[in-house]
Design an enzyme around this catalytic site. Structure first.
Site, short mmCIF file in Angstrom:
data_model
loop_
_atom_site.label_atom_id
_atom_site.label_comp_id
_atom_site.label_asym_id
_atom_site.label_seq_id
_atom_site.Cartn_x
_atom_site.Cartn_y
_atom_site.Cartn_z
CB CYS A 2 9.93 -11.33 22.12
SG CYS A 2 9.69 -9.67 22.72
N GLY A 3 13.24 -10.31 22.34
CA GLY A 3 14.30 -9.96 23.27
C GLY A 3 13.88 -8.97 24.33
CB CYS A 8 8.54 -7.71 23.80
SG CYS A 8 9.06 -8.79 22.48
#
Length: 280
Positions: free
Chosen positions: A121-122, A124
């Site tokens: 997840c970059g 989020c």
């Protein structure tokens, strides 16, 4: 039941991998042997400015090139624009503290609010959906042109440099390629966003940002986080082996980036910026 017995075959010496016991079942036959897996471990990130240290939290990553990872991440978040923003970088085994100069634009409240990260997840924690598409980055080159063969060469070139993936099957890769499709730099990580951050961080430390006459090639799908990071670095074109997301396509179109997906030797699909792709 834990698998603890295995043979003593030698492990290949590849950074970012470890050996773990496994039971292999193949054609009805079983064998116990160690297998290589990609390392996933936590990295603590902090930023210091004007004598105050701000904890940004943890990210899960494959160890190695941690400085590049953190520098690339801070660039994508708009904290640093060049190496001039860096006073020093303090490295620990699983911790990086970036010391900023007074010229660095750093809003600790805004950044710490939106930096919940995992290897998959970059960004989020972004606090505003409306801010996702509207980002600021360098002007993209209109002179960059690549052919289908150039794009194909970049994809195959990236694949030949994925040493950790060859051993484990568990990492993503990002690479820089010129208009001729030749790969000039590659980074791998268990997280696709980490691989991109490492690639961009290396470019920033080499004072090669913005990147204006190259394409970035990713081994998986094209997510909007990857497009965002590529745009901020100045890449005029992005190539993905897998599919794009709707937001990735929308963001690329809004900012005039060329986005090519499903790229291989036989075909590819251009979702935006077709003016930079020539047909052989």
């Amino acid at each position: 039941m834990a698998i603890t017995q295995y043979d003593t075959s030698l492990a290949q010496n590849v950074d970012g991998t470890v050996r773990r016991p496994s039971l292999r079942i193949d054609g009805g036959q079983t064998s116990r042997r160690p297998d290589s897996v990609s390392v996933e471990s936590a990295l603590s990130i902090a930023v210091e400015k004007s004598g105050t240290t701000y904890e940004l939290g943890l990210t899960m990553r494959t160890p190695g090139e941690d400085e590049e990872l953190v520098i690339g991440f801070l660039h994508s978040e708009g904290v640093i624009q060049s190496s001039d923003c860096l006073s020093s970088v303090q490295m620990g085994e699983d911790r990086v503290v970036v010391h900023l100069t007074d010229s660095a634009e750093f809003d600790p409240e805004a950044l710490t609010r939106r930096t919940t990260m995992t290897s998959s997840c970059g960004i989020c924690g972004k606090d505003s959906i409306s801010n996702l598409l509207h980002i600021h980055g360098p002007e993209l080159s209109e002179s960059f042109i690549a052919s289908h063969q150039n794009v194909s060469d970049s994809v195959s070139g990236l694949r030949t440099k994925q040493k950790t993936f060859d051993l484990t099957g568990g990492t993503h890769a990002c690479g820089r390629a010129g208009p001729d499709g030749k790969i000039t730099d590659v980074r791998e990580d268990i997280g696709r966003h980490n691989a991109m951050d490492k690639l961009i961080g290396a470019a920033l430390l080499a004072e090669e940002i913005p990147i204006d006459e190259e394409m970035v090639v990713v081994s998986g799908r094209a997510s909007f986080e990857l497009v965002q990071k590529a745009l901020k670095a100045g890449f005029p074109a992005m190539v993905s082996v897998g599919a794009p997301s709707s937001l990735a396509v929308d963001m690329a179109n809004e900012h005039g980036m060329t986005l090519v997906s499903f790229a291989n030797q036989d075909r590819m699909t251009v979702f935006s910026g077709s003016n930079r792709i020539s047909v052989d």
